[in-house]
Design a protein around this motif. Structure first.
Motif, PDB file in Angstrom:
ATOM      1  N   GLU A  15       1.013  -1.006  -0.004  1.00 37.36           N
ATOM      2  CA  GLU A  15       0.052  -0.097  -0.071  1.00 37.36           C
ATOM      3  C   GLU A  15       0.984   1.230  -0.137  1.00 37.36           C
ATOM      4  O   GLU A  15       0.517   2.222  -0.570  1.00 37.36           O
ATOM      5  N   THR A  16       2.009   1.196   0.838  1.00 36.46           N
ATOM      6  CA  THR A  16       2.924   2.434   0.783  1.00 36.46           C
ATOM      7  C   THR A  16       3.600   2.654  -0.651  1.00 36.46           C
ATOM      8  O   THR A  16       3.592   3.829  -1.043  1.00 36.46           O
ATOM      9  N   ARG A  19       0.961   4.170  -2.996  1.00 37.67           N
ATOM     10  CA  ARG A  19       0.734   5.577  -2.714  1.00 37.67           C
ATOM     11  C   ARG A  19       2.135   6.481  -3.363  1.00 37.67           C
ATOM     12  O   ARG A  19       1.371   7.541  -3.843  1.00 37.67           O
ATOM     13  N   MET A  23       1.293   9.143  -6.320  1.00 33.35           N
ATOM     14  CA  MET A  23       2.046  10.337  -6.039  1.00 33.35           C
ATOM     15  C   MET A  23       3.017  10.799  -7.031  1.00 33.35           C
ATOM     16  O   MET A  23       2.884  11.893  -7.614  1.00 33.35           O
TER      17      MET A  23
END
Length: 67
Positions: A15-16, A19, A23
């Motif tokens: 998930e990191t 993200r 971005m």
């Protein structure tokens, strides 16, 4: 670590990475460094999808029109 903890850590890491990928994808004029990192995250996330048998990242790419 217990099996459940590994699964949680794996999902949290994925998930990191997702993200960060999203971005980076929003940067209007990415530098060469950002482009390289973006491709690296893409490769890692594709491999993570393959390893964990999900299509989380592949589905995101499809939703983003970034196949």
């Amino acid at each position: 670590m217990k099996d459940k903890e590994y699964k949680y850590a794996w999902q949290e890491l994925k998930e990191t990475f997702i993200r960060v990928y999203v971005m980076q994808n929003k940067v209007k004029e990415p530098t060469v460094d950002i482009k390289v990192k973006h491709q690296t995250y893409r490769n890692i996330l594709m491999k993570m999808d393959e390893i964990d048998g999900t299509n989380d990242f592949s589905n995101l790419l499809n939703d983003m029109g970034d196949e």
